[in-house]
Design an enzyme around this catalytic site. Structure first.
Site, PDB file in Angstrom:
ATOM      1  N   ASN A 142       0.820  -1.208   0.000  1.00  0.00           N
ATOM      2  CA  ASN A 142       0.000   0.000   0.000  1.00  0.00           C
ATOM      3  C   ASN A 142       0.860   1.267   0.000  1.00  0.00           C
ATOM      4  O   ASN A 142       1.891   1.332   0.668  1.00  0.00           O
ATOM      5  CB  ASN A 142      -0.915   0.012   1.230  1.00  0.00           C
ATOM      6  CG  ASN A 142      -2.034  -1.007   1.121  1.00  0.00           C
ATOM      7  OD1 ASN A 142      -2.550  -1.233   0.038  1.00  0.00           O
ATOM      8  ND2 ASN A 142      -2.397  -1.612   2.231  1.00  0.00           N
ATOM      9  N   HIS A 143       0.444   2.279  -0.740  1.00  0.00           N
ATOM     10  CA  HIS A 143       1.102   3.582  -0.797  1.00  0.00           C
ATOM     11  C   HIS A 143       0.268   4.601  -0.028  1.00  0.00           C
ATOM     12  O   HIS A 143      -0.944   4.439   0.139  1.00  0.00           O
ATOM     13  CB  HIS A 143       1.238   4.052  -2.250  1.00  0.00           C
ATOM     14  CG  HIS A 143       2.198   3.239  -3.052  1.00  0.00           C
ATOM     15  ND1 HIS A 143       2.912   3.761  -4.112  1.00  0.00           N
ATOM     16  CD2 HIS A 143       2.581   1.941  -2.967  1.00  0.00           C
ATOM     17  CE1 HIS A 143       3.674   2.832  -4.647  1.00  0.00           C
ATOM     18  NE2 HIS A 143       3.480   1.712  -3.970  1.00  0.00           N
ATOM     19  N   ARG A 144       0.909   5.643   0.388  1.00  0.00           N
ATOM     20  CA  ARG A 144       0.210   6.760   1.033  1.00  0.00           C
ATOM     21  C   ARG A 144      -0.787   7.360   0.030  1.00  0.00           C
ATOM     22  O   ARG A 144      -0.444   7.658  -1.113  1.00  0.00           O
ATOM     23  CB  ARG A 144       1.241   7.798   1.473  1.00  0.00           C
ATOM     24  CG  ARG A 144       0.662   9.077   2.035  1.00  0.00           C
ATOM     25  CD  ARG A 144       1.759   9.961   2.599  1.00  0.00           C
ATOM     26  NE  ARG A 144       2.884  10.082   1.675  1.00  0.00           N
ATOM     27  CZ  ARG A 144       4.112  10.455   2.030  1.00  0.00           C
ATOM     28  NH1 ARG A 144       4.390  10.745   3.286  1.00  0.00           N
ATOM     29  NH2 ARG A 144       5.066  10.542   1.132  1.00  0.00           N
ATOM     30  N   THR A 190       1.090   9.636  -4.683  1.00  0.00           N
ATOM     31  CA  THR A 190       1.238   8.319  -4.043  1.00  0.00           C
ATOM     32  C   THR A 190       2.638   7.753  -4.249  1.00  0.00           C
ATOM     33  O   THR A 190       2.944   6.671  -3.764  1.00  0.00           O
ATOM     34  CB  THR A 190       0.227   7.321  -4.627  1.00  0.00           C
ATOM     35  OG1 THR A 190       0.487   7.157  -6.033  1.00  0.00           O
ATOM     36  CG2 THR A 190      -1.197   7.803  -4.426  1.00  0.00           C
TER      37      THR A 190
END
Length: 209
Positions: A81-83, A89
């Protein structure tokens, strides 16, 4: 007599099939007895199919007993998962010197918790399971599915995204099986009751002790 749950290959004549519990090395992967992975390209390399699994996230992959997992499985963990709360992102911080100040805090990441597969779950070929998914006891996941949300016990589910197609049994029998928890019985009990467990006559299961 019953197979040795501590053997890597329960059947020495079938090297494509291994008991996962006996080949994992990561403490954040927990697998129950008799759960197997079947892959002629190297079943004993199951951990390669658990990706983006980093200790700092603290998430676990938990798989119950007596699960059947076909080749091509991929469990994508929270490290993928990315920010998403910022303008971009893009993971600047992993690209090397100079961009470390772009490192996100764990609170900025969309972490979804442990991925949990129940007991007696059958997962078909080339299935992808996304982070934080819970798959209930007795569920069946069709080949080539992408499991993005929870699947209830004793459901047949398939597709991208994976959707429930039908229940395997009526609610009364499902509740009975969830209370019985046959997978927690002693292996000798299971051996003695294989006829009922494997019969298409579902009434037999109610007569076992």
């Amino acid at each position: 007599m019953y197979p040795n749950p501590n053997a890597v290959f329960p059947n020495e004549n079938i090297k494509s099939l291994c008991y996962i519990k006996n080949v994992i090395t990561r403490p954040n992967i927990i697998v129950g007895d008799f759960t197997y992975y079947d892959d002629p390209d190297g079943a004993e390399r199951f951990e390669e199919h658990v990706t983006h699994h980093y200790d700092f996230n603290g998430d676990k992959l938990i798989i119950g007993k007596f699960c059947a997992i076909a080749r091509g499985i991929e469990f994508i963990m929270n490290g993928a998962n990315h920010r998403m709360c910022s303008v971009t992102t893009y993971p600047f911080n992993i690209m090397g010197t100079g961009w470390e100040k772009g490192t996100p805090s764990l609170s900025d990441l969309p972490l979804k918790g442990d991925t949990v597969v129940g007991n007696d779950v059958w997962i078909g070929q080339n299935v992808t399971v996304l982070p934080g998914v819970h798959i209930g006891d007795g569920a069946i996941i069709g080949a080539n599915s992408v499991v993005a949300g929870d699947i209830p016990p004793y459901a047949v589910a398939a597709g991208n995204p994976c959707r429930v197609i039908r229940k395997r049994f009526d609610d009364e029998l499902i509740n009975y099986l969830l209370e019985l928890k046959w997978w927690d019985k002693d292996p000798q009990w299971i051996t003695e009751n294989l006829e009922a467990l494997c019969s298409a006559d579902l009434s037999l299961i109610r007569n076992i002790k």
